[in-house]
Enzyme design. Structure first.
Site, short mmCIF file in Angstrom:
data_model
loop_
_atom_site.label_atom_id
_atom_site.label_comp_id
_atom_site.label_asym_id
_atom_site.label_seq_id
_atom_site.Cartn_x
_atom_site.Cartn_y
_atom_site.Cartn_z
CB CYS A 47 -108.48 11.27 84.94
SG CYS A 47 -106.74 10.83 85.15
CB CYS A 50 -107.09 7.57 81.87
SG CYS A 50 -108.17 7.72 83.32
CB CYS A 96 -107.40 8.37 88.32
SG CYS A 96 -108.43 7.78 86.95
CB CYS A 99 -104.93 5.92 84.66
SG CYS A 99 -104.94 7.64 85.23
CB CYS A 119 -108.04 19.19 98.78
SG CYS A 119 -107.04 20.65 98.64
#
Length: 132
Positions: A47, A50, A96, A99, A119
């Site tokens: 991510c 984070c 995510c 976060c 995707c």
């Protein structure tokens, strides 16, 4: 996994304009424009907000959609899935798990073994290459 909860202004200061628009406001990058749509480098995609590990390059494949596509996340807690009824249709949004950054959407038209296509916007990812 401990959750991260920050005000939007903090995210705005830490991210690029494109990352903020996609990850915090739910935007989408143009097809075939993202840094990772055609990348074949072995590694783990994290991510961008984070640093949580999200997808392994071993699960990445060319879906022809113009966005990085994966048939599964690194583990079930890495991402969370929510109903998305925007734009007059029903899709499953992928965020995510730590976060709550908007990553993209998951569709039931992927390859084996899962039949899923995650995707994902390149701007929501940071590739950490595997050491050789």
């Amino acid at each position: 996994m401990s959750k991260i909860d920050k005000p939007l202004d903090s995210w705005r200061e830490e991210l690029t304009e494109e990352q903020f628009h996609i990850c915090r406001l739910g935007g989408t990058e143009r097809a075939f424009s993202g840094e990772y749509h055609a990348t074949k480098t072995p590694g783990i995609y994290h991510c961008t907000c984070c640093g949580t590990a999200l997808f392994d390059s071993d699960a990445k494949y060319d879906s022809g959609s113009g966005w990085p596509s994966y048939f599964q996340p690194v583990d079930a807690e890495a991402v969370r899935e929510l109903d998305d009824f925007s734009h007059g249709m029903h899709r499953i949004e992928v965020r995510c798990g730590r976060c709550d950054a908007h990553l993209g959407h998951v569709f039931p038209d992927g390859p084996r073994p899962t039949g899923l296509r995650y995707c994902i916007n390149s701007a929501s990812l940071k590739l950490v290459p595997r050491e050789s």
